[in-house]
Scaffold this motif. Structure first.
Motif, PDB file in Angstrom:
ATOM      1  N   GLN A 203       1.707   1.265  -3.001  1.00 21.55           N
ATOM      2  CA  GLN A 203       0.785   0.384  -3.705  1.00 21.55           C
ATOM      3  C   GLN A 203       0.903  -1.058  -3.225  1.00 21.55           C
ATOM      4  O   GLN A 203      -0.029  -1.846  -3.382  1.00 21.55           O
ATOM      5  N   THR A 206      -1.802  -1.950  -0.673  1.00 22.00           N
ATOM      6  CA  THR A 206      -3.172  -1.663  -1.080  1.00 22.00           C
ATOM      7  C   THR A 206      -4.160  -2.667  -0.502  1.00 22.00           C
ATOM      8  O   THR A 206      -5.301  -2.326  -0.199  1.00 22.00           O
ATOM      9  N   SER A 228      -9.220  -4.591  -1.066  1.00 22.05           N
ATOM     10  CA  SER A 228      -8.513  -3.315  -0.945  1.00 22.05           C
ATOM     11  C   SER A 228      -8.785  -2.676   0.410  1.00 22.05           C
ATOM     12  O   SER A 228      -9.892  -2.774   0.947  1.00 22.05           O
ATOM     13  N   VAL A 232      -8.602   3.451  -0.314  1.00 21.21           N
ATOM     14  CA  VAL A 232      -7.378   3.591  -1.111  1.00 21.21           C
ATOM     15  C   VAL A 232      -7.642   3.412  -2.600  1.00 21.21           C
ATOM     16  O   VAL A 232      -6.755   3.647  -3.417  1.00 21.21           O
ATOM     17  N   VAL A 236      -5.143   4.632  -5.973  1.00 18.76           N
ATOM     18  CA  VAL A 236      -4.400   3.604  -6.704  1.00 18.76           C
ATOM     19  C   VAL A 236      -5.017   3.316  -8.061  1.00 18.76           C
ATOM     20  O   VAL A 236      -4.307   3.207  -9.069  1.00 18.76           O
TER      21      VAL A 236
END
Length: 358
Positions: A203, A206, A228, A232, A236
């Protein structure tokens, strides 16, 4: 659907702050009948560009885009919700053009008799984009305070007497900052937030410079911003819950927006810092998390059992906090099929605390 649009640059309007109400945490049982406009009442929306100061000493104002929506007759007693999106999103998080009858909070709230002021935060969407490193949650809270005072001051045609902040993720941190420092709202709904950020390593990667993303390439104003990484967002922000198969391209193509790196680095990794903020809030708070929020509930990836999530009530002032977990939802609740459950939960809580239309 009627959408009346015009532009207005609102001045800062100083007003006495509203009296905040305290609540006792408990089951979300409505105690007040909710008045609503006729089902046939068209949706009316007015678009504004608000002139706001980024810092109190500024001479030049920045432009923040916002859209006020309502049905039926708008009066000073109409409760208004100021909708504040999170990082890498914009106002479409709250007013989805994809299946709005399911996913648009603006549609749902106005049908219940609320007015909504749905904004693009400074640095996002149709609002101005100053150098991204000048943005943080103190700035975001101060700008939100100016918008609250504009709503109360009558610049939009009525002097709203009941103002509610409804923020998601970084928008929730913005709402908490405003309520903690200015004490001029009647209630807060905060979702997709917690007190101790401890994300898995994947994460932390990200986000990437916005200038490298196909959606934003060539936009010089975004040179200092993040966004981002391609493809993804679902893993997430959304996964864990159940979502429509059309949501992934919608998230990537419509909802995806920029992010300030200084806001990203200011996320509450240190629980004590966040506690010091939230314990200053005196207005009632509805604190909602998607059950499978992978950003905040990283111990078990289940906010019903995560040890850190279960500590949340001890972080707040007694009597101002109600915590709910939205089933079958990830971090971005509004992109999950259980979004209507979250919406109905907010309306029930508002009615329980005297903040429903009447």
């Amino acid at each position: 659907m009627k959408r009346a649009s015009f532009h207005y640059r609102a001045p800062y309007a100083g007003l006495a702050t509203a009296i905040a109400l305290a609540i006792v945490p408990g089951a979300l049982v409505a105690t007040e009948a909710q008045a609503a406009p006729p089902a046939s009442a068209p949706l009316q929306c007015r678009t504004y560009n608000f002139g706001v100061k980024q810092f109190s000493t500024d001479i030049i104002r920045q432009s923040v885009w916002g859209q006020l929506c309502f049905r039926g007759q708008l009066t000073s007693d109409t409760p208004v919700q100021l909708l504040i999106h999170g990082g890498a999103y914009n106002h479409t998080y709250w007013d989805s053009p994809f299946k709005p009858e399911v996913y648009s909070y603006v549609q749902a709230a106005t049908k219940r008799g609320y007015a909504t002021l749905n904004i693009d935060r400074l640095g996002y969407g149709q609002s101005d984009h100053p150098v991204a490193t000048t943005l943080n949650f103190d700035v975001a809270g101060y700008i939100t305070h100016q918008l609250v005072q504009t709503l109360r001051g009558g610049a939009l045609g009525v002097r709203f007497t009941r103002v509610i902040l409804n923020g998601h993720s970084m928008g929730a941190l913005t709402a908490e900052n405003e309520a903690a420092n200015y004490h001029d709202v009647d209630g807060l709904i905060v979702s997709g937030i917690g007190h101790n950020l401890n994300p898995p390593p994947e994460q932390l990667t990200t986000f990437t410079p916005a200038a490298t993303d196909p959606k934003f390439v060539g936009q010089l104003a975004l040179a200092t911003y993040l966004t981002s990484r391609p493809n993804v967002r679902i893993s997430v922000f959304v996964s864990g819950g159940t979502y429509d198969p059309a949501i992934p391209p919608y998230e990537e193509g419509i909802l995806k927006d920029t992010l300030s790196p200084t806001e990203f680095t200011a996320l509450p990794i240190d629980t004590n810092d966040q506690v010091q903020l939230t314990q200053k809030i005196t207005a009632p708070v509805l604190f909602a998390q998607g059950r499978y929020d992978k950003i905040w509930c990283t111990g078990t990836f289940d906010c019903q059992t995560d040890p850190q999530a279960l500590k949340e009530p001890t972080y707040w002032q007694p009597g101002v906090f109600t915590r709910v977990v939205i089933p079958d939802a990830g971090h971005s609740i509004n992109s999950n099929l259980s979004a209507p459950t979250f919406y109905e939960t907010t309306f029930t809580w508002l009615a329980q605390h005297g903040l429903a239309p009447r």
